[in-house]
Design a protein around this motif. Structure first.
Motif, PDB file in Angstrom:
ATOM      1  N   CYS A  39      -9.035  -8.416  -1.016  1.00 60.79           N
ATOM      2  CA  CYS A  39      -9.560  -7.421  -1.948  1.00 60.79           C
ATOM      3  C   CYS A  39     -10.929  -7.893  -2.419  1.00 60.79           C
ATOM      4  CB  CYS A  39      -8.604  -7.321  -3.127  1.00 60.79           C
ATOM      5  SG  CYS A  39      -9.129  -6.179  -4.410  1.00 60.79           S
ATOM      6  N   HIS A  60      -3.396 -10.500  -3.832  1.00 60.13           N
ATOM      7  CA  HIS A  60      -2.404  -9.685  -4.551  1.00 60.13           C
ATOM      8  C   HIS A  60      -1.990  -8.450  -3.742  1.00 60.13           C
ATOM      9  CE1 HIS A  60      -6.392  -8.138  -5.616  1.00 60.13           C
ATOM     10  NE2 HIS A  60      -5.807  -6.962  -5.522  1.00 60.13           N
ATOM     11  N   GLU A  61      -2.544  -8.283  -2.536  1.00 58.42           N
ATOM     12  CA  GLU A  61      -2.200  -7.133  -1.694  1.00 58.42           C
ATOM     13  C   GLU A  61      -1.384  -7.670  -0.523  1.00 58.42           C
ATOM     14  OE1 GLU A  61      -5.959  -5.482  -0.522  1.00 58.42           O
ATOM     15  OE2 GLU A  61      -6.592  -5.146  -2.579  1.00 58.42           O
TER      16      GLU A  61
HETATM   17 ZN   LIG Z   1      -6.910  -5.339  -4.781  1.00 58.62          ZN
END
Ligand SMILES: [Zn+2]
Ligand SMILES: [Zn+2]
Length: 356
Positions: A39, A60-61
């Motif tokens: 990200c 976090h993805e």
């Molecule tokens: Zn993200």
């Protein structure tokens, strides 16, 4: 296990190294990571431009398979294919938590900056944030559901997009290309995607593959003139800025119809930007900043996927083993490609990309 770790407060300071295996408590599940998206936030953390608590595993993805469940877990079992919302450690008692706006809770810590994240072989996640991946959604696509949900949060929840809206989206990066599809699915009469000359060689071609025909190169074409002509001189109902470019933000004020909506989505990386404030006032514009995602926006994303209205596959430009994270980070900083996915080296089976 191997992980990509931001070691200390400094620019850079990211290493690929051995770290202890995560220990789950009774309310958590242990997930074997299959895919972790990079990200813009990860790049901001790399560059020391976003808050983080080092040492911390980035990312976090993601998507993965449940390997082990805590004693209290009833909804999931080992073998389930899952992805997860990011908002952890929310307090549950502040005004925002009680209003369902947990993404705004001051106690929030999310994987990848506030706690160990997904750029590793395993991650632990509390039950309440997990979602099962639909059977027709691959792990690679599953890693793009979080960023897609930040877009559905912006367009559907925050801006209440309406059927027949004339929508302009600035910035044909992953978010912009998802936003164009979401706007179309929500019944926009027109979806215009704007970018710059650099976007011609790849990003606009992906837009074409996604059936987004109205692409504009603002370096060469007059977007304002086009929108005004196409709307009988009124202007766009929604202008969503996914570019973070000051020029695009100012153009939004010119291009929006009176009482139109400007969605502030792309971070500028600056402390402040100059905008045509007075014009925004006289046009009674609605300026709508949007950040992160909510439970509802995840449900909208799953709905769009189920309806076949959202192609997340074509947004993925590069798939690399985690050990090559620095090559990926550099390419993103050079604005090459679209969504980059890292796969644990132990899971990696040769590089595949959305070649055009
Ligand atoms: Zn993200
Ligand atoms: Zn709270």
């Amino acid at each position: 296990m191997k992980a990509i770790v931001k070691e200390k407060k400094a620019k850079g300071a990211v290493v690929y190294k051995d770290v202890p295996f995560p220990e789950i408590n009774d309310d958590e599940v242990l997930i074997k990571i299959k895919a972790a998206g990079i990200c813009g936030t990860d790049i901001h953390i790399y560059n020391d431009e976003f808050p983080y608590w080092p040492p911390v595993i980035l990312g976090h993805e993601f998507s993965g398979v449940i390997e082990k469940t805590g004693k209290n877990i009833k909804r999931f079992k080992p073998g389930d294919r899952v992805t997860s919302e990011p908002q952890q450690k929310v307090c549950g008692i502040c005004r925002y938590c009680r209003q369902g706006l947990i993404h705004l809770c001051s106690s929030k810590r999310s994987p990848g900056w506030g706690m160990d994240g997904a750029m590793a072989e395993y991650i632990k996640i509390p039950d309440g944030l997990l979602h099962l991946l639909p059977p027709n959604i691959s792990f690679l696509e599953g890693a793009v559901i979080e960023p897609a949900s930040t877009v559905t949060h912006a367009l559907i929840e925050r801006a209440s997009i309406r059927f027949g809206d004339f929508v302009v989206i600035a910035g044909p990066g992953p978010a912009g290309l998802i936003a164009a599809q979401v706007a179309r699915a929500c019944g926009a009469s027109d979806v215009v995607l704007s970018g710059i000359s650099e976007d011609l060689s790849y990003r606009f071609k992906v837009a074409g593959q996604l059936g987004i025909k109205n692409v504009f190169n603002v370096d060469r074409q007059d977007l304002s003139e086009y929108v005004m002509n196409a709307t009988g001189g009124y202007g766009a109902d929604i202008f969503m800025d996914c570019s973070g470019s000051e020029a695009a933000i100012n153009q939004a004020i010119d291009i929006c119809a009176k009482n139109g909506k400007i969605i502030a989505f792309g971070l500028t990386g600056k402390k402040s930007v100059g905008i045509g404030w007075d014009e925004a006032i006289t046009k009674e514009l609605n300026i709508i900043p949007s950040m992160s995602s909510t439970y509802n926006s995840w449900i909208y994303t799953f709905g769009l996927l189920k309806a076949g209205k959202l192609d997340l596959k074509k947004i993925i430009s590069n798939i690399m083993p985690m050990s090559e994270y620095m090559r990926a980070f550099n390419m993103i900083m050079e604005k090459k490609g679209l969504k980059f996915i890292l796969v644990p080296d132990s899971e990696y089976q040769g590089q595949r990309t959305n070649q055009i």
